[in-house]
Design a protein around this motif. Structure first.
Motif, mmCIF file in Angstrom:
data_model
loop_
_atom_site.group_PDB
_atom_site.id
_atom_site.type_symbol
_atom_site.label_atom_id
_atom_site.label_comp_id
_atom_site.label_asym_id
_atom_site.label_seq_id
_atom_site.Cartn_x
_atom_site.Cartn_y
_atom_site.Cartn_z
ATOM 1 N N ALA A 67 0.836 -1.204 0.000
ATOM 2 C CA ALA A 67 0.000 0.000 0.000
ATOM 3 C C ALA A 67 0.871 1.254 0.000
ATOM 4 C CB ALA A 67 -0.934 -0.014 1.201
ATOM 5 N N GLY A 68 1.931 1.246 0.773
ATOM 6 C CA GLY A 68 2.833 2.397 0.823
ATOM 7 C C GLY A 68 3.482 2.684 -0.511
ATOM 8 N N GLU A 69 3.834 1.641 -1.230
ATOM 9 C CA GLU A 69 4.470 1.819 -2.546
ATOM 10 C C GLU A 69 3.513 2.420 -3.561
ATOM 11 O OE1 GLU A 69 7.831 -1.692 -2.781
ATOM 12 O OE2 GLU A 69 5.730 -2.255 -3.064
ATOM 13 N N LEU A 70 2.221 2.200 -3.387
ATOM 14 C CA LEU A 70 1.254 2.771 -4.326
ATOM 15 C C LEU A 70 1.413 4.281 -4.404
ATOM 16 C CD1 LEU A 70 -1.944 0.733 -3.416
ATOM 17 C CD2 LEU A 70 -0.555 0.526 -5.481
ATOM 18 N N LYS A 71 1.581 4.908 -3.258
ATOM 19 C CA LYS A 71 1.751 6.366 -3.230
ATOM 20 C C LYS A 71 3.163 6.772 -3.634
ATOM 21 C CE LYS A 71 -1.416 8.726 -0.870
ATOM 22 N NZ LYS A 71 -1.848 9.671 0.098
ATOM 23 N N SER A 72 4.170 6.076 -3.103
ATOM 24 C CA SER A 72 5.544 6.498 -3.387
ATOM 25 C C SER A 72 5.900 6.320 -4.858
ATOM 26 C CB SER A 72 6.539 5.746 -2.493
ATOM 27 O OG SER A 72 6.561 4.368 -2.806
ATOM 28 N N VAL A 81 -6.284 5.335 0.421
ATOM 29 C CA VAL A 81 -5.777 4.164 -0.288
ATOM 30 C C VAL A 81 -6.244 2.871 0.374
ATOM 31 C CG1 VAL A 81 -3.527 4.060 0.852
ATOM 32 C CG2 VAL A 81 -3.778 3.175 -1.449
ATOM 33 N N SER A 82 -6.295 2.823 1.693
ATOM 34 C CA SER A 82 -6.698 1.597 2.395
ATOM 35 C C SER A 82 -8.123 1.205 2.040
ATOM 36 C CB SER A 82 -6.579 1.774 3.902
ATOM 37 O OG SER A 82 -5.242 1.981 4.256
ATOM 38 N N TYR A 83 -9.018 2.183 2.006
ATOM 39 C CA TYR A 83 -10.412 1.906 1.649
ATOM 40 C C TYR A 83 -10.502 1.317 0.248
ATOM 41 C CZ TYR A 83 -15.070 2.613 -0.178
ATOM 42 O OH TYR A 83 -16.278 2.418 -0.795
ATOM 43 N N ASN A 84 -9.841 1.951 -0.703
ATOM 44 C CA ASN A 84 -9.924 1.490 -2.092
ATOM 45 C C ASN A 84 -9.294 0.117 -2.271
ATOM 46 O OD1 ASN A 84 -11.388 3.493 -3.653
ATOM 47 N ND2 ASN A 84 -9.769 4.878 -3.041
ATOM 48 N N SER A 99 3.058 -9.926 4.114
ATOM 49 C CA SER A 99 4.476 -10.199 3.897
ATOM 50 C C SER A 99 4.966 -11.188 4.943
ATOM 51 C CB SER A 99 5.268 -8.892 3.996
ATOM 52 O OG SER A 99 6.641 -9.155 4.045
ATOM 53 N N GLU A 100 5.786 -12.126 4.510
ATOM 54 C CA GLU A 100 6.381 -13.095 5.436
ATOM 55 C C GLU A 100 7.385 -12.409 6.367
ATOM 56 O OE1 GLU A 100 5.618 -16.345 5.827
ATOM 57 O OE2 GLU A 100 4.019 -16.041 4.363
ATOM 58 N N VAL A 101 8.058 -11.396 5.856
ATOM 59 C CA VAL A 101 9.098 -10.700 6.612
ATOM 60 C C VAL A 101 8.486 -9.721 7.618
ATOM 61 C CG1 VAL A 101 11.086 -9.163 6.421
ATOM 62 C CG2 VAL A 101 10.706 -10.930 4.697
ATOM 63 N N ASP A 102 7.542 -8.908 7.157
ATOM 64 C CA ASP A 102 6.908 -7.894 8.007
ATOM 65 C C ASP A 102 5.405 -8.115 7.975
ATOM 66 O OD1 ASP A 102 5.923 -5.679 9.296
ATOM 67 O OD2 ASP A 102 6.949 -4.214 8.027
ATOM 68 N N ARG A 103 4.857 -8.734 8.998
ATOM 69 C CA ARG A 103 3.446 -9.105 9.038
ATOM 70 C C ARG A 103 2.514 -7.894 8.987
ATOM 71 N NH1 ARG A 103 2.572 -13.510 7.091
ATOM 72 N NH2 ARG A 103 0.658 -13.820 8.240
ATOM 73 N N ARG A 104 3.034 -6.696 9.243
ATOM 74 C CA ARG A 104 2.199 -5.488 9.139
ATOM 75 C C ARG A 104 2.005 -5.083 7.694
ATOM 76 N NH1 ARG A 104 6.004 -1.660 12.255
ATOM 77 N NH2 ARG A 104 7.363 -2.910 10.949
ATOM 78 N N SER A 105 2.869 -5.518 6.830
ATOM 79 C CA SER A 105 2.857 -5.125 5.427
ATOM 80 C C SER A 105 2.040 -6.098 4.586
ATOM 81 C CB SER A 105 4.301 -5.083 4.910
ATOM 82 O OG SER A 105 4.337 -4.732 3.565
ATOM 83 N N VAL A 106 1.207 -5.538 3.711
ATOM 84 C CA VAL A 106 0.383 -6.345 2.810
ATOM 85 C C VAL A 106 0.793 -6.045 1.380
ATOM 86 C CG1 VAL A 106 -1.967 -6.777 2.000
ATOM 87 C CG2 VAL A 106 -1.555 -6.360 4.419
ATOM 88 N N ARG A 107 1.009 -7.083 0.610
ATOM 89 C CA ARG A 107 1.346 -6.942 -0.814
ATOM 90 C C ARG A 107 0.097 -7.213 -1.630
ATOM 91 N NH1 ARG A 107 6.146 -5.643 -1.433
ATOM 92 N NH2 ARG A 107 6.352 -6.079 -3.633
ATOM 93 N N VAL A 108 -0.105 -6.430 -2.685
ATOM 94 C CA VAL A 108 -1.279 -6.609 -3.538
ATOM 95 C C VAL A 108 -0.854 -6.780 -4.985
ATOM 96 C CG1 VAL A 108 -2.853 -5.336 -2.027
ATOM 97 C CG2 VAL A 108 -1.603 -4.110 -3.811
#
Length: 165
Positions: A67-72, A81-84, A99-108
């Motif tokens: 999600a963070g990369e979408l903006k950057s 962005v989270s809602y969409n 993500s296996e490495v960082d469980r807070r991070s979601v890849r789409v």
């Protein structure tokens, strides 16, 4: 094309007004782009997703991102962005995976449904490019010049934000 506007341009009548007009045009063009995409989907009675979401699918393309990369990366310009993303996952346009490495991070990434929307938007843009070129509205040289100018404005504005913080 001049690379730098001389400082004396600031004192020329109309420079500030021209800059303000450019700002308005950039904003209106973005809104018009969303209206054009919305119209394309309404024409075929496919109003399940909105224009912002369709453009997001187009911009993600074949990439897998957070999600963070979408903006950057400039794929998403909105504030929610989270809602969409959640909506696109619920509707089956995107896959998401922690993500296996960082469980807070979601890849789409796009599903087949998402790829179909991406392809429709790409076709719309191709038709528009052909129409503009065919009517002499815009050629390659004009696009290159316009893109160079807009990238310089983008860099300048980005530098202003970095400078503030």
């Amino acid at each position: 094309m001049t690379m730098q506007a001389p400082l004396q341009d600031l004192s020329r009548p109309g420079f500030l007004q021209g800059y303000i007009e450019t700002l308005g045009l950039v904003e209106r063009l973005h809104r018009l782009l969303l209206d054009v995409i919305k119209d394309e989907f309404e024409r075929t009675a496919e109003a399940e997703i909105n224009a912002v979401q369709a453009l997001l699918l187009f911009n993600v393309g074949a990439n897998e991102v957070t999600a963070g990369e979408l903006k950057s990366r400039g794929y998403y310009q909105g504030s929610n962005v989270s809602y969409n993303l959640k909506k696109l996952v619920e509707l089956g346009y995107m896959h998401h995976e922690r993500s296996e490495v960082d469980r807070r991070s979601v890849r789409v990434r796009l599903t087949e449904r998402g790829e179909a929307v991406r392809d429709r938007v790409a076709d719309l843009f191709r038709r528009h490019a052909e129409g503009m070129a065919g009517r002499g509205i815009l050629g390659l040289e004009g696009l290159e010049d316009m893109n160079a100018l807009l990238k310089r404005m983008e860099r300048y504005w980005g530098d202003q934000i970095r400078y503030i913080y």
